[in-house]
Design a protein around this motif. Structure first.
Motif, PDB file in Angstrom:
ATOM      1  N   PRO A 180       0.808  -1.223   0.000  1.00  0.00           N
ATOM      2  CA  PRO A 180       0.000   0.000   0.000  1.00  0.00           C
ATOM      3  C   PRO A 180       0.843   1.276   0.000  1.00  0.00           C
ATOM      4  O   PRO A 180       0.453   2.277  -0.593  1.00  0.00           O
ATOM      5  CB  PRO A 180      -0.835  -0.106   1.279  1.00  0.00           C
ATOM      6  CG  PRO A 180      -0.850  -1.558   1.604  1.00  0.00           C
ATOM      7  CD  PRO A 180       0.446  -2.120   1.085  1.00  0.00           C
ATOM      8  N   LYS A 181       1.998   1.228   0.625  1.00  0.00           N
ATOM      9  CA  LYS A 181       2.882   2.409   0.631  1.00  0.00           C
ATOM     10  C   LYS A 181       3.403   2.702  -0.773  1.00  0.00           C
ATOM     11  O   LYS A 181       3.573   3.852  -1.148  1.00  0.00           O
ATOM     12  CB  LYS A 181       4.024   2.230   1.615  1.00  0.00           C
ATOM     13  CG  LYS A 181       3.545   2.239   3.047  1.00  0.00           C
ATOM     14  CD  LYS A 181       4.712   2.262   4.001  1.00  0.00           C
ATOM     15  CE  LYS A 181       4.206   2.097   5.412  1.00  0.00           C
ATOM     16  NZ  LYS A 181       3.982   3.332   6.096  1.00  0.00           N
ATOM     17  N   LEU A 182       3.662   1.655  -1.554  1.00  0.00           N
ATOM     18  CA  LEU A 182       4.078   1.841  -2.943  1.00  0.00           C
ATOM     19  C   LEU A 182       2.968   2.520  -3.732  1.00  0.00           C
ATOM     20  O   LEU A 182       3.224   3.457  -4.494  1.00  0.00           O
ATOM     21  CB  LEU A 182       4.442   0.498  -3.581  1.00  0.00           C
ATOM     22  CG  LEU A 182       4.736   0.526  -5.075  1.00  0.00           C
ATOM     23  CD1 LEU A 182       5.972   1.365  -5.370  1.00  0.00           C
ATOM     24  CD2 LEU A 182       4.895  -0.880  -5.611  1.00  0.00           C
ATOM     25  N   LEU A 183       1.745   2.067  -3.530  1.00  0.00           N
ATOM     26  CA  LEU A 183       0.621   2.664  -4.241  1.00  0.00           C
ATOM     27  C   LEU A 183       0.463   4.148  -3.903  1.00  0.00           C
ATOM     28  O   LEU A 183       0.103   4.945  -4.763  1.00  0.00           O
ATOM     29  CB  LEU A 183      -0.675   1.909  -3.923  1.00  0.00           C
ATOM     30  CG  LEU A 183      -0.744   0.484  -4.458  1.00  0.00           C
ATOM     31  CD1 LEU A 183      -2.032  -0.189  -3.988  1.00  0.00           C
ATOM     32  CD2 LEU A 183      -0.636   0.452  -5.959  1.00  0.00           C
ATOM     33  N   GLU A 184       0.751   4.510  -2.664  1.00  0.00           N
ATOM     34  CA  GLU A 184       0.662   5.913  -2.256  1.00  0.00           C
ATOM     35  C   GLU A 184       1.723   6.766  -2.946  1.00  0.00           C
ATOM     36  O   GLU A 184       1.506   7.942  -3.196  1.00  0.00           O
ATOM     37  CB  GLU A 184       0.836   6.041  -0.740  1.00  0.00           C
ATOM     38  CG  GLU A 184      -0.334   5.531   0.047  1.00  0.00           C
ATOM     39  CD  GLU A 184      -0.092   5.594   1.548  1.00  0.00           C
ATOM     40  OE1 GLU A 184       0.841   6.303   1.977  1.00  0.00           O
ATOM     41  OE2 GLU A 184      -0.828   4.927   2.278  1.00  0.00           O
ATOM     42  N   MET A 185       2.882   6.177  -3.251  1.00  0.00           N
ATOM     43  CA  MET A 185       3.993   6.931  -3.843  1.00  0.00           C
ATOM     44  C   MET A 185       3.896   7.066  -5.355  1.00  0.00           C
ATOM     45  O   MET A 185       4.455   7.994  -5.932  1.00  0.00           O
ATOM     46  CB  MET A 185       5.326   6.264  -3.498  1.00  0.00           C
ATOM     47  CG  MET A 185       5.681   6.361  -2.045  1.00  0.00           C
ATOM     48  SD  MET A 185       7.336   5.759  -1.653  1.00  0.00           S
ATOM     49  CE  MET A 185       7.336   4.105  -2.317  1.00  0.00           C
ATOM     50  N   LEU A 186       3.211   6.139  -6.007  1.00  0.00           N
ATOM     51  CA  LEU A 186       3.148   6.167  -7.464  1.00  0.00           C
ATOM     52  C   LEU A 186       2.282   7.307  -7.968  1.00  0.00           C
ATOM     53  O   LEU A 186       1.235   7.612  -7.399  1.00  0.00           O
ATOM     54  CB  LEU A 186       2.588   4.847  -7.997  1.00  0.00           C
ATOM     55  CG  LEU A 186       3.480   3.630  -7.835  1.00  0.00           C
ATOM     56  CD1 LEU A 186       2.736   2.380  -8.272  1.00  0.00           C
ATOM     57  CD2 LEU A 186       4.759   3.796  -8.637  1.00  0.00           C
ATOM     58  N   VAL A 187       2.716   7.923  -9.043  1.00  0.00           N
ATOM     59  CA  VAL A 187       1.935   8.963  -9.718  1.00  0.00           C
ATOM     60  C   VAL A 187       1.945   8.667 -11.213  1.00  0.00           C
ATOM     61  O   VAL A 187       2.785   7.916 -11.718  1.00  0.00           O
ATOM     62  CB  VAL A 187       2.497  10.386  -9.460  1.00  0.00           C
ATOM     63  CG1 VAL A 187       2.388  10.754  -7.996  1.00  0.00           C
ATOM     64  CG2 VAL A 187       3.920  10.514  -9.953  1.00  0.00           C
ATOM     65  N   CYS A 188       1.046   9.283 -11.926  1.00  0.00           N
ATOM     66  CA  CYS A 188       0.983   9.131 -13.369  1.00  0.00           C
ATOM     67  C   CYS A 188       2.273   9.692 -13.976  1.00  0.00           C
ATOM     68  O   CYS A 188       2.657  10.827 -13.678  1.00  0.00           O
ATOM     69  CB  CYS A 188      -0.228   9.873 -13.918  1.00  0.00           C
ATOM     70  SG  CYS A 188      -0.316   9.855 -15.726  1.00  0.00           S
ATOM     71  N   PRO A 189       2.948   8.932 -14.833  1.00  0.00           N
ATOM     72  CA  PRO A 189       4.187   9.426 -15.421  1.00  0.00           C
ATOM     73  C   PRO A 189       3.983  10.599 -16.380  1.00  0.00           C
ATOM     74  O   PRO A 189       4.920  11.342 -16.644  1.00  0.00           O
ATOM     75  CB  PRO A 189       4.760   8.208 -16.152  1.00  0.00           C
ATOM     76  CG  PRO A 189       3.626   7.279 -16.327  1.00  0.00           C
ATOM     77  CD  PRO A 189       2.647   7.560 -15.227  1.00  0.00           C
ATOM     78  N   LEU A 190       2.778  10.779 -16.878  1.00  0.00           N
ATOM     79  CA  LEU A 190       2.513  11.882 -17.803  1.00  0.00           C
ATOM     80  C   LEU A 190       2.088  13.160 -17.099  1.00  0.00           C
ATOM     81  O   LEU A 190       2.555  14.245 -17.435  1.00  0.00           O
ATOM     82  CB  LEU A 190       1.424  11.481 -18.813  1.00  0.00           C
ATOM     83  CG  LEU A 190       1.762  10.316 -19.732  1.00  0.00           C
ATOM     84  CD1 LEU A 190       0.566   9.965 -20.599  1.00  0.00           C
ATOM     85  CD2 LEU A 190       2.959  10.659 -20.596  1.00  0.00           C
ATOM     86  N   THR A 191       1.197  13.026 -16.113  1.00  0.00           N
ATOM     87  CA  THR A 191       0.625  14.214 -15.470  1.00  0.00           C
ATOM     88  C   THR A 191       1.165  14.472 -14.072  1.00  0.00           C
ATOM     89  O   THR A 191       0.918  15.535 -13.511  1.00  0.00           O
ATOM     90  CB  THR A 191      -0.902  14.082 -15.371  1.00  0.00           C
ATOM     91  OG1 THR A 191      -1.216  12.981 -14.508  1.00  0.00           O
ATOM     92  CG2 THR A 191      -1.541  13.883 -16.744  1.00  0.00           C
ATOM     93  N   LYS A 192       1.851  13.493 -13.507  1.00  0.00           N
ATOM     94  CA  LYS A 192       2.383  13.566 -12.135  1.00  0.00           C
ATOM     95  C   LYS A 192       1.278  13.721 -11.085  1.00  0.00           C
ATOM     96  O   LYS A 192       1.503  14.206  -9.995  1.00  0.00           O
ATOM     97  CB  LYS A 192       3.399  14.705 -11.974  1.00  0.00           C
ATOM     98  CG  LYS A 192       4.503  14.715 -13.012  1.00  0.00           C
ATOM     99  CD  LYS A 192       5.315  13.445 -12.991  1.00  0.00           C
ATOM    100  CE  LYS A 192       6.493  13.580 -13.960  1.00  0.00           C
ATOM    101  NZ  LYS A 192       6.677  12.456 -14.813  1.00  0.00           N
ATOM    102  N   THR A 193       0.069  13.283 -11.430  1.00  0.00           N
ATOM    103  CA  THR A 193      -1.052  13.331 -10.490  1.00  0.00           C
ATOM    104  C   THR A 193      -1.241  11.964  -9.837  1.00  0.00           C
ATOM    105  O   THR A 193      -0.712  10.957 -10.313  1.00  0.00           O
ATOM    106  CB  THR A 193      -2.361  13.743 -11.209  1.00  0.00           C
ATOM    107  OG1 THR A 193      -2.603  12.832 -12.286  1.00  0.00           O
ATOM    108  CG2 THR A 193      -2.267  15.163 -11.751  1.00  0.00           C
ATOM    109  N   THR A 194      -2.018  11.945  -8.759  1.00  0.00           N
ATOM    110  CA  THR A 194      -2.261  10.699  -8.026  1.00  0.00           C
ATOM    111  C   THR A 194      -3.058   9.719  -8.877  1.00  0.00           C
ATOM    112  O   THR A 194      -3.734  10.100  -9.836  1.00  0.00           O
ATOM    113  CB  THR A 194      -3.006  10.967  -6.711  1.00  0.00           C
ATOM    114  OG1 THR A 194      -4.243  11.602  -7.012  1.00  0.00           O
ATOM    115  CG2 THR A 194      -2.186  11.830  -5.780  1.00  0.00           C
ATOM    116  N   LEU A 195      -2.968   8.464  -8.489  1.00  0.00           N
ATOM    117  CA  LEU A 195      -3.644   7.381  -9.191  1.00  0.00           C
ATOM    118  C   LEU A 195      -4.683   6.742  -8.276  1.00  0.00           C
ATOM    119  O   LEU A 195      -4.484   6.661  -7.069  1.00  0.00           O
ATOM    120  CB  LEU A 195      -2.629   6.328  -9.621  1.00  0.00           C
ATOM    121  CG  LEU A 195      -1.545   6.807 -10.577  1.00  0.00           C
ATOM    122  CD1 LEU A 195      -0.402   5.808 -10.627  1.00  0.00           C
ATOM    123  CD2 LEU A 195      -2.111   7.045 -11.957  1.00  0.00           C
TER     124      LEU A 195
END
Length: 66
Positions: free
Chosen positions: A13-28
């Motif tokens: 879950p911590k990985l999911l919190e850190m990931l962002v869209c590579p194009l927009t840099k927004t949350t997923l």
């Protein structure tokens, strides 16, 4: 009946919190049913394969939102 252990349960879950869209840099947003990480801003859904998010735009599925 026992619930089937899905591959997504292995994602930290911590990985999911850190990931962002590579194009927009927004949350997923995590979609456990489809095994995808959804970027509403880019209108793309990144697949999760064998518990690993595939964060390549060319691998993402275009999504349509009302």
């Amino acid at each position: 009946m026992a619930e089937i252990d899905r591959p997504a349960s292995r994602i930290d879950p911590k990985l999911l919190e850190m990931l962002v869209c590579p194009l927009t840099k927004t949350t997923l947003d995590y979609d456990p049913e489809r095994q995808e990480l959804v970027s509403r801003a880019a209108r793309l859904a990144y697949p999760i394969r064998d518990g690993i998010p595939i964060m390549l735009p060319e691998e993402a599925r275009p999504i349509e939102e009302p």
